[in-house]
Enzyme design. Structure first.
Site, mmCIF file in Angstrom:
data_model
loop_
_atom_site.group_PDB
_atom_site.id
_atom_site.type_symbol
_atom_site.label_atom_id
_atom_site.label_comp_id
_atom_site.label_asym_id
_atom_site.label_seq_id
_atom_site.Cartn_x
_atom_site.Cartn_y
_atom_site.Cartn_z
ATOM 1 C CB VAL A 9 38.504 55.529 -10.699
ATOM 2 C CG1 VAL A 9 38.200 57.072 -10.964
ATOM 3 C CG2 VAL A 9 37.777 54.543 -11.399
ATOM 4 C CE LYS A 52 41.242 56.107 -15.714
ATOM 5 N NZ LYS A 52 42.208 57.047 -16.342
ATOM 6 N N GLY A 89 50.907 56.998 -13.325
ATOM 7 C CA GLY A 89 52.263 56.577 -12.799
ATOM 8 C C GLY A 89 52.539 55.373 -12.171
HETATM 9 N N1 LIG Z 1 50.562 52.915 -15.856
HETATM 10 C C1 LIG Z 1 49.653 53.740 -15.035
HETATM 11 O O1 LIG Z 1 50.132 54.887 -14.925
HETATM 12 C C2 LIG Z 1 48.472 53.083 -14.681
HETATM 13 C C3 LIG Z 1 47.489 53.955 -13.774
HETATM 14 C C4 LIG Z 1 46.276 53.425 -13.512
HETATM 15 C C5 LIG Z 1 46.075 51.961 -13.800
HETATM 16 N N2 LIG Z 1 46.747 51.459 -14.590
HETATM 17 C C6 LIG Z 1 46.378 49.875 -14.881
HETATM 18 O O2 LIG Z 1 47.179 49.200 -14.476
HETATM 19 C C7 LIG Z 1 47.316 48.073 -15.224
HETATM 20 C C8 LIG Z 1 48.680 47.660 -15.574
HETATM 21 O O3 LIG Z 1 49.221 48.725 -16.237
HETATM 22 P P1 LIG Z 1 50.758 48.993 -16.707
HETATM 23 O O4 LIG Z 1 51.008 50.344 -17.165
HETATM 24 O O5 LIG Z 1 51.729 48.445 -15.468
HETATM 25 O O6 LIG Z 1 51.188 47.768 -17.830
HETATM 26 P P2 LIG Z 1 52.419 47.282 -18.497
HETATM 27 O O7 LIG Z 1 53.477 48.406 -18.245
HETATM 28 O O8 LIG Z 1 52.017 47.294 -19.749
HETATM 29 O O9 LIG Z 1 52.495 46.090 -17.802
HETATM 30 C C9 LIG Z 1 51.751 44.881 -18.250
HETATM 31 C C10 LIG Z 1 52.587 43.787 -17.581
HETATM 32 O O10 LIG Z 1 51.541 42.471 -17.856
HETATM 33 C C11 LIG Z 1 52.221 41.551 -18.353
HETATM 34 N N3 LIG Z 1 51.468 40.570 -18.972
HETATM 35 C C12 LIG Z 1 51.005 40.633 -20.090
HETATM 36 N N4 LIG Z 1 50.124 39.516 -20.602
HETATM 37 C C13 LIG Z 1 50.406 38.785 -19.707
HETATM 38 C C14 LIG Z 1 49.857 37.545 -19.571
HETATM 39 N N5 LIG Z 1 49.101 36.786 -20.465
HETATM 40 N N6 LIG Z 1 50.409 36.704 -18.345
HETATM 41 C C15 LIG Z 1 51.027 37.403 -17.332
HETATM 42 N N7 LIG Z 1 51.265 38.523 -17.463
HETATM 43 C C16 LIG Z 1 51.088 39.250 -18.689
HETATM 44 C C17 LIG Z 1 53.427 41.956 -18.865
HETATM 45 O O11 LIG Z 1 54.451 40.934 -19.008
HETATM 46 P P3 LIG Z 1 56.032 41.237 -19.824
HETATM 47 O O12 LIG Z 1 56.506 42.247 -18.540
HETATM 48 O O13 LIG Z 1 56.386 39.877 -19.829
HETATM 49 O O14 LIG Z 1 55.746 41.977 -20.750
HETATM 50 C C18 LIG Z 1 53.668 43.428 -18.285
HETATM 51 O O15 LIG Z 1 54.670 42.898 -17.014
HETATM 52 C C19 LIG Z 1 46.513 48.366 -16.445
HETATM 53 O O16 LIG Z 1 45.076 47.689 -16.223
HETATM 54 C C20 LIG Z 1 46.419 49.868 -16.349
HETATM 55 O O17 LIG Z 1 45.156 50.314 -16.826
HETATM 56 C C21 LIG Z 1 47.999 51.725 -15.117
#
Ligand SMILES: NC(=O)c1ccc[n+]([C@@H]2O[C@H](COP(=O)([O-])OP(=O)(O)OC[C@H]3O[C@@H](n4cnc5c(N)ncnc54)[C@H](OP(=O)(O)O)[C@@H]3O)[C@@H](O)[C@H]2O)c1
Ligand SMILES: NC(=O)c1ccc[n+]([C@@H]2O[C@H](COP(=O)([O-])OP(=O)(O)OC[C@H]3O[C@@H](n4cnc5c(N)ncnc54)[C@H](OP(=O)(O)O)[C@@H]3O)[C@@H](O)[C@H]2O)c1
Lengths: 434, 434
Positions: free
Chosen positions: B134, B207, B304
């Site tokens: 959140v 959230k 971010g």
């Molecule tokens: N981005 C933001 O600003 C933000 C902010 C707050 C919260 N979040 C939360 O943080 C979390 C991650 O977000 P993100 O933006 O970092 O996502 P992302 O960039 O899409 O990264 C996801 C990662 O998970 C890996 N993955 C997918 N399926 C998998 C599996 N079955 N086994 C192992 N690894 C696997 C992917 O591997 P590959 O690299 O091999 O594809 C990738 O490295 C989410 O829950 C999101 O809601 C994100």
């Protein structure tokens, strides 16, 4: 930490502004607190300085012997709401030595004795919490120590004294002198009968010492926090601020550079679009700059018995939870002793105003004094007033030492008329609230 | 909780936007984190979906078998940064069953499975933390759960989705349509290729479910959170807001009354002097109203990779500290199940705008429809446009059910021309930032 089973016994030291609200919650909202803690809580005693009865409190719980209460050995958490260093320090130490965890709202105590008290708490395996000591109900210390524990803190800039913020806000909004605004603050209960600690900056300095330790994970002696007050601020300063698109506020800053840490409190001109400029009345506001998190702003009521009791009770619930869970030795609280950078070496932009004889060449003479000390000027404004002219100069970033030397030289300069006024400027920034 | 001696072993699931920043900190700032924790930390493995090498990471640490990694039995903390409900849920459960504590940034997972996951964590005696889920780097959950644990929360009002805030901020500042602003957000990396979860309000609703549970110490099913998105908002709505001294934002609200709790997400007109109106661009801001603490405002970057990793690391440090200290059973996380008030019964002021045939008596006919359903009007504005007139009405507080009925009736009214638009109004208030 000793693991408590059954009801947790709470001893309250003091039943003043904050203590009375805390007692009211403990007696009136016991079931809710028990649900949050996971065990019942029981008010085991209240210490006062003068014997008297308290409405709604069993008189057998009231004592004037605080020392005996904290040493009983069956108390789980002692809540210290007396204030001042002694006897608060001795009582808190005795409480921890008897195995109790301690909650306090006492910034004076934590600023001067905090590092020692942390050591004793760790040695005794008890908890020590003081969220209420800084910015009242606004959660600041827990975010710094826990939420941002994996980040690198760069700087914390805060309005942490509600009394001075109220006074300066009134001088800005309604005009008038420091004394007039102070009297209004006293009349409305925002300033104490003896406002010295607030208006001289010492109260804010105590809070910034506490903030700096937790932000930078370092020991930091209170004596190393430089502070200046607001008693010299007058309508002329407020007008200069206005002319620069600024407001004047008493600001606490602590920052960390590769060379060490510094914590300081002084009035500053703050640009009106800066997030801290929006902190009005007796509110508190804290702007945290961290390497990963960026800029975070926290804002709310910094004082008052009820608001402060919220922070006291939050700490109480947490320390009670810890005793129900039973924890081992906590890691050290301050893992390093970073060097403290003397305020003389801290740089800022300054606003300097002075009256000079209005004759050709004065401006260049005055500018030369700045240049000789390596202080370059950003803007110069001159207003003629007949025989005298007023100069208002804004410097580029310069150290406190350099500006102090410039001011000393200018004071003895033959063209100078009357007092030279100087105040630091806070840089404008995007900020989360821009 | 099992007490760990020696180095703490961390397993990272995912190396995407947030995972890569978290890995960088674990490998590059290990000594700092160890000092904060009181024990060394060691990156024990990184799970990816596709096999590949990562710069600066020993390739023996990389695996595509996340299940095997979390089940190893020697992992202290699993950091889940994959996202989505499955396989994240199974992996987190397996991790806890193998004795590991869990940090996650996964709001979808916690919103839908959080209550169960808390139960499993408690049963296994491990930690579960998700501050990053959140408002990214802005500390919200820990203040709610810990700092305010001794207070009574009344309401939390938040801008918790940066994508929609950016879009609405652009539509307000630069003008233009929803689609145009969405494309700009995508170009600048503030919106994903598939922005559905953000713009339909589901992300903010997840959230708010999490916030409501911690604020009111109650279980709350995600399905009980009502949400509406912003895809229907157009320049006409922005103009109406402007005419009312307001801006439009996607707002999440959860509140508690004697009858129960409600959590909801929908666009609202917010008065320009309201503290939340100052939350610009893709920032997040949370206004907390508590009985004792009053109004508290938290503000900063809500997303971010780098900012979010700050919150992830803060949780990681805390859960590691707990394992070094070794704690017993924590108290239950949600001590009650408060009734959920259906959104139909939630009251607000509404702004309703519609085109009508410009003939005598229309205004009184329209007003009568409101009156018949017990909805009284605060202001009525009428602008003639030749054969048609536009009506802009603001109601007094009325329930969602009543206004929905009014709108249905007006839609079939013979004088109505085209679409009827309605949006809730957030009341003006002092607020800490007023
Ligand atoms: N981005 C933001 O600003 C933000 C902010 C707050 C919260 N979040 C939360 O943080 C979390 C991650 O977000 P993100 O933006 O970092 O996502 P992302 O960039 O899409 O990264 C996801 C990662 O998970 C890996 N993955 C997918 N399926 C998998 C599996 N079955 N086994 C192992 N690894 C696997 C992917 O591997 P590959 O690299 O091999 O594809 C990738 O490295 C989410 O829950 C999101 O809601 C994100
Ligand atoms: N007030 C605020 O808004 C605020 C905000 C943040 C932090 N704080 C901090 O909270 C603490 C308490 O402040 P306060 O405003 O509540 O103070 P207060 O109104 O002056 O109350 C002090 C209480 O301590 C009692 N006391 C004094 N000496 C004692 C002794 N030797 N043994 C036992 N009891 C003794 C007094 O007893 P009698 O009643 O018998 O005189 C009184 O009940 C201070 O550290 C202050 O800095 C206050």
């Amino acid at each position: 930490m000793k693991r408590t089973t059954g009801a947790l016994r709470i001893a309250l030291l003091g039943h003043g502004t904050v203590g009375a609200e805390t007692a009211r919650a403990l007696t009136g909202r016991g079931a809710e607190l028990a649900a949050r803690i996971g065990a019942p809580v029981e008010l085991a005693g209240i210490a006062l300085s003068r014997p008297r009865t308290l409405p709604g409190i069993d008189s057998s719980l009231i004592t004037t012997d605080a020392q005996a209460l904290v040493s009983r050995g069956d108390i789980d958490v002692v809540v210290e709401l007396i204030g001042g260093v002694e006897p608060a320090r001795s009582l808190v130490v005795a409480a921890m030595e008897a195995g109790a965890s301690v909650v306090t709202a006492n910034k004076a105590l934590i600023a001067s004795e905090g590092v020692d008290l942390h050591r004793i708490a760790r040695k005794q395996g008890v908890g020590l919490a003081y969220e209420a000591a800084v910015a009242g109900a606004v959660p600041v210390l827990r975010p710094l120590r826990q939420s941002l524990a994996g980040d690198r803190l760069r700087r914390v800039t805060g309005i942490v004294n509600g009394t001075t913020n109220f006074i300066l806000d009134r001088m800005t909004g309604a005009g008038g002198t420091f004394q007039g605004a102070l009297h209004e603050a006293q009349r409305l209960g925002y300033a104490e009968a003896d406002p010295t600690a607030d208006v001289c900056g010492a109260d804010a300095a105590a809070k910034m010492a506490i903030v700096a330790r937790l932000a930078f994970d370092t020991e930091l002696p209170f004596d190393d926090v430089h502070f200046e007050g607001i008693t010299h601020i007058g309508p002329g300063d407020i007008a200069h601020a206005e002319a620069n698109g600024c407001v004047i506020k008493l600001v606490g800053i602590c920052d960390r550079t590769p060379d060490g840490v510094n914590a300081r409190v002084h009035p500053m001109m703050i640009p009106r679009d800066h997030p801290l400029a929006g902190v009005r009345d007796a509110d508190n506001g804290i702007l945290v700059e961290a390497e990963a998190a960026g800029e975070l702003m926290f804002h709310g009521a910094g004082a008052g018995g009820l608001a402060t009791s919220s922070a006291v009770l939050g700490d109480l619930v947490e320390l009670c939870r810890d005793r129900v869970a039973g924890t081992g030795q906590a890691p050290a609280d301050f893992s390093q002793v970073l060097p403290v950078i003397p305020v003389a070496q801290v740089a800022a932009r300054y606003h300097v105003s002075m009256f000079v004889t209005d004759e050709p060449g004065v401006l260049s003479q005055v500018s030369a004094v700045f240049a000789e000390h390596g202080v370059s000027l950003e803007t110069v404004r001159q207003e003629g007033l007949g025989a005298e002219a007023e100069l208002a100069l804004v410097t580029h970033r310069a150290t406190d030492a350099a500006v102090t030397e410039v001011l000393a030289r200018l004071r003895s300069h033959p063209s100078t008329r009357g007092v030279i006024r100087s105040i630091r400027l806070l840089d404008s920034r995007k900020g989360p609230a821009s």
